[in-house]
Design an enzyme around this catalytic site. Structure first.
Site, PDB file in Angstrom:
ATOM      1  N   VAL A 168     -72.843  57.084 -39.400  1.00 25.16           N
ATOM      2  CA  VAL A 168     -71.593  56.529 -40.316  1.00 25.16           C
ATOM      3  C   VAL A 168     -70.751  57.681 -40.878  1.00 25.16           C
ATOM      4  O   VAL A 168     -69.545  57.678 -41.159  1.00 25.16           O
ATOM      5  CB  VAL A 168     -72.282  55.729 -41.477  1.00 25.16           C
ATOM      6  CG1 VAL A 168     -71.103  55.202 -42.437  1.00 25.16           C
ATOM      7  CG2 VAL A 168     -73.063  54.335 -40.949  1.00 25.16           C
ATOM      8  N   ASP A 169     -71.366  58.576 -41.434  1.00 20.47           N
ATOM      9  CA  ASP A 169     -70.746  59.729 -42.074  1.00 20.47           C
ATOM     10  C   ASP A 169     -69.811  60.246 -41.005  1.00 20.47           C
ATOM     11  O   ASP A 169     -68.312  60.599 -41.300  1.00 20.47           O
ATOM     12  CB  ASP A 169     -72.057  60.771 -42.642  1.00 20.47           C
ATOM     13  CG  ASP A 169     -71.424  61.649 -43.608  1.00 20.47           C
ATOM     14  OD1 ASP A 169     -70.445  61.497 -44.122  1.00 20.47           O
ATOM     15  OD2 ASP A 169     -71.968  62.685 -43.943  1.00 20.47           O
ATOM     16  N   TYR A 214     -82.324  58.556 -41.097  1.00 15.83           N
ATOM     17  CA  TYR A 214     -83.205  58.551 -42.130  1.00 15.83           C
ATOM     18  C   TYR A 214     -84.428  57.574 -41.766  1.00 15.83           C
ATOM     19  O   TYR A 214     -85.343  57.105 -42.616  1.00 15.83           O
ATOM     20  CB  TYR A 214     -82.679  58.223 -43.506  1.00 15.83           C
ATOM     21  CG  TYR A 214     -82.005  59.565 -44.113  1.00 15.83           C
ATOM     22  CD1 TYR A 214     -81.949  60.646 -43.290  1.00 15.83           C
ATOM     23  CD2 TYR A 214     -81.221  59.411 -45.053  1.00 15.83           C
ATOM     24  CE1 TYR A 214     -81.148  61.795 -43.688  1.00 15.83           C
ATOM     25  CE2 TYR A 214     -80.380  60.508 -45.581  1.00 15.83           C
ATOM     26  CZ  TYR A 214     -80.293  61.508 -44.832  1.00 15.83           C
ATOM     27  OH  TYR A 214     -79.675  62.672 -45.511  1.00 15.83           O
TER      28      TYR A 214
HETATM   29  P1  ADP Z   1     -78.610  57.265 -42.566  1.00 19.39           P
HETATM   30  O1  ADP Z   1     -78.801  58.883 -42.582  1.00 19.39           O
HETATM   31  O2  ADP Z   1     -78.621  56.785 -43.904  1.00 19.39           O
HETATM   32  O3  ADP Z   1     -79.971  56.997 -41.842  1.00 19.39           O
HETATM   33  P2  ADP Z   1     -76.915  56.640 -40.273  1.00 19.39           P
HETATM   34  O4  ADP Z   1     -75.493  56.979 -40.330  1.00 19.39           O
HETATM   35  O5  ADP Z   1     -77.664  57.921 -39.460  1.00 19.39           O
HETATM   36  O6  ADP Z   1     -77.457  56.817 -41.982  1.00 19.39           O
HETATM   37  O7  ADP Z   1     -77.207  55.493 -39.971  1.00 19.39           O
HETATM   38  C1  ADP Z   1     -77.184  54.363 -40.899  1.00 19.39           C
HETATM   39  C2  ADP Z   1     -76.985  52.929 -39.914  1.00 19.39           C
HETATM   40  O8  ADP Z   1     -75.779  52.931 -39.518  1.00 19.39           O
HETATM   41  C3  ADP Z   1     -77.870  52.877 -38.682  1.00 19.39           C
HETATM   42  O9  ADP Z   1     -78.229  51.618 -38.549  1.00 19.39           O
HETATM   43  C4  ADP Z   1     -76.857  53.049 -37.466  1.00 19.39           C
HETATM   44  O10 ADP Z   1     -77.300  52.633 -36.227  1.00 19.39           O
HETATM   45  C5  ADP Z   1     -75.459  52.427 -38.157  1.00 19.39           C
HETATM   46  N1  ADP Z   1     -74.350  53.139 -37.815  1.00 19.39           N
HETATM   47  C6  ADP Z   1     -74.066  54.316 -37.177  1.00 19.39           C
HETATM   48  N2  ADP Z   1     -72.793  54.576 -36.945  1.00 19.39           N
HETATM   49  C7  ADP Z   1     -72.091  53.548 -37.477  1.00 19.39           C
HETATM   50  C8  ADP Z   1     -70.650  53.079 -37.565  1.00 19.39           C
HETATM   51  N3  ADP Z   1     -69.621  53.885 -36.976  1.00 19.39           N
HETATM   52  N4  ADP Z   1     -70.504  51.948 -38.260  1.00 19.39           N
HETATM   53  C9  ADP Z   1     -71.445  51.078 -38.848  1.00 19.39           C
HETATM   54  N5  ADP Z   1     -72.799  51.720 -38.840  1.00 19.39           N
HETATM   55  C10 ADP Z   1     -73.290  52.599 -37.978  1.00 19.39           C
END
Ligand code: ADP
Length: 173
Positions: A34-35, A127
């Site tokens: 997401v980041d 995570y």
């Molecule tokens: P964390 O480090 O908190 O686990 P992540 O970004 O790795 O955060 O993942 C959190 C969730 O968001 C996962 O279920 C992942 O599949 C999902 N994810 C990844 N990219 C995106 C996106 N662009 N939009 C929405 N959800 C996403």
């Protein structure tokens, strides 16, 4: 009024909302998932503000379970609310910290005056939090947190995440 809770499947960096919540890490300086998507699409203004936060109030980074807002840069939103989810542990119950991410994000949203807030499934990516449990914590927390936010939209990336949230909503109406 209690907020309306909705779900969509997709990329959170493409949604339109007053505030988009970022599953950040404590450095606030970007990462994957997401980041990565938020910084890629949102452009450099978000990272610049994160750097300023690191240079001022958040010298040691943002603690797990806390939230802080920045500009949303080029995203279709007014703010990004960065929150740091806990890494899942099989030996320690960190549920409170995950719940705190949702509570603190809504608190910051209220401070800003945001009426629509988009959340990802915090901690379920890198995570490693198991999706059914993460969905339960997310939904139970947003349902029981007093807020002036009118719509809380969960943006779930894949079928598995979408199903986990939808299933919990069916179980607990
Ligand atoms: P964390 O480090 O908190 O686990 P992540 O970004 O790795 O955060 O993942 C959190 C969730 O968001 C996962 O279920 C992942 O599949 C999902 N994810 C990844 N990219 C995106 C996106 N662009 N939009 C929405 N959800 C996403």
């Amino acid at each position: 009024m209690t907020p309306t809770i909705t779900f969509v499947q997709g990329d959170i960096s493409r949604v339109s909302a007053d505030a988009i919540v970022n599953a950040a890490n404590s450095s606030l300086l970007g990462g994957g998932g997401v980041d990565g998507a938020i910084h890629r699409r949102g452009g450099p203004a978000i990272l610049e503000e994160c750097r300023r936060l690191r240079a001022s109030k958040y010298g040691k980074g943002l603690a797990t379970g806390r939230a802080v807002a920045t500009t949303a840069g080029n995203l279709d939103a007014r703010w990004v609310i960065h929150t740091v989810g806990p890494v899942h542990s099989t030996t320690e119950d960190r549920s409170d910290l995950l719940a705190s991410c949702y509570r603190e994000s809504l608190r910051v949203a209220d401070e800003l005056g945001a009426r629509t807030v988009a959340f990802p499934a915090i901690s379920t990516g890198v995570y490693r939090w198991p999706l059914p449990d993460a969905a339960r914590i997310a939904l139970d927390t947003v349902r029981t947190t007093p807020t002036a936010v009118e719509e809380i939209r969960f943006v779930l990336f894949d079928d598995q995440a979408y199903e986990a949230f939808a299933r919990h909503l069916r179980v607990v109406p």
